[in-house]
Design a protein around this motif. Structure first.
Motif, PDB file in Angstrom:
ATOM      1  N   ILE A  40       0.812  -0.946  -0.149  1.00 30.52           N
ATOM      2  CA  ILE A  40      -0.115   0.117   0.629  1.00 30.52           C
ATOM      3  C   ILE A  40       0.752   1.316   0.238  1.00 30.52           C
ATOM      4  CG2 ILE A  40      -1.889   0.758   0.708  1.00 30.52           C
ATOM      5  CD1 ILE A  40      -2.963  -1.661   2.418  1.00 30.52           C
ATOM      6  N   ASP A  41       0.986   2.413  -1.087  1.00 32.25           N
ATOM      7  CA  ASP A  41       1.666   3.499  -1.616  1.00 32.25           C
ATOM      8  C   ASP A  41       1.367   4.116   0.135  1.00 32.25           C
ATOM      9  OD1 ASP A  41       3.778   5.052  -1.716  1.00 32.25           O
ATOM     10  OD2 ASP A  41       3.272   5.161  -4.201  1.00 32.25           O
ATOM     11  N   GLU A  42       1.038   4.176   0.659  1.00 36.91           N
ATOM     12  CA  GLU A  42       1.035   5.349   1.459  1.00 36.91           C
ATOM     13  C   GLU A  42       1.673   5.232   2.537  1.00 36.91           C
ATOM     14  OE1 GLU A  42      -1.511   8.087   1.268  1.00 36.91           O
ATOM     15  OE2 GLU A  42      -2.581   7.098  -0.368  1.00 36.91           O
ATOM     16  N   ARG A  43       1.334   6.236   3.727  1.00 33.46           N
ATOM     17  CA  ARG A  43       2.282   6.609   5.102  1.00 33.46           C
ATOM     18  C   ARG A  43       1.140   6.671   6.164  1.00 33.46           C
ATOM     19  NH1 ARG A  43       7.281   6.583   4.797  1.00 33.46           N
ATOM     20  NH2 ARG A  43       8.641   6.640   2.539  1.00 33.46           N
ATOM     21  N   TYR A  44       1.164   6.116   6.900  1.00 31.54           N
ATOM     22  CA  TYR A  44      -0.028   5.971   8.314  1.00 31.54           C
ATOM     23  C   TYR A  44       0.408   6.204   9.851  1.00 31.54           C
ATOM     24  CZ  TYR A  44      -2.580   3.736   4.661  1.00 31.54           C
ATOM     25  OH  TYR A  44      -3.503   3.065   3.806  1.00 31.54           O
ATOM     26  N   SER A  45      -0.063   7.066  10.574  1.00 36.23           N
ATOM     27  CA  SER A  45       0.600   8.033  11.642  1.00 36.23           C
ATOM     28  C   SER A  45       0.784   6.333  12.925  1.00 36.23           C
ATOM     29  CB  SER A  45      -0.465   9.333  11.975  1.00 36.23           C
ATOM     30  OG  SER A  45      -1.833   8.674  12.181  1.00 36.23           O
ATOM     31  N   SER A  46       0.149   5.384  12.704  1.00 30.46           N
ATOM     32  CA  SER A  46       0.082   5.006  13.738  1.00 30.46           C
ATOM     33  C   SER A  46      -0.187   3.108  12.944  1.00 30.46           C
ATOM     34  CB  SER A  46      -0.904   4.568  15.069  1.00 30.46           C
ATOM     35  OG  SER A  46      -2.075   4.314  14.530  1.00 30.46           O
TER      36      SER A  46
END
Length: 88
Positions: A40-46
């Motif tokens: 998944i080409d996203e960055r998450y905060s947690s």
């Protein structure tokens, strides 16, 4: 999904420069196809947000491959995150 042809497994999220990244693997239940890893080409905060989003996307993807509608069910006792038989 009674006639499921595909299932999925969520990978452990990993920390990358202050955010979390994750992927899932599509697993064929019928012979002939190979597993496919989907990053998944996203960055998450947690890490938990990454797991939740990857689970949601994987459920949609598998339902589509199986010709079904995603149900968004919580994992059963045998599918507990990163347990003996992890699906999530």
């Amino acid at each position: 999904m009674e006639n499921a042809k595909w299932d999925f497994q969520i990978e452990r999220p990993f920390h990358d420069n202050g955010s979390w990244r994750i992927a899932y693997t599509l697993i064929p239940l019928a012979g002939g196809a190979e597993q496919e890893r989907i990053a998944i080409d996203e960055r998450y905060s947690s890490a938990q947000i990454a797991i939740d989003e990857a689970t949601r996307l994987a459920q949609i993807h598998v339902a589509d491959l199986n010709g079904d509608t995603a149900a968004f069910e919580k994992p059963t006792e045998t599918e507990v995150p990163f347990g003996k038989n992890p699906r999530f």
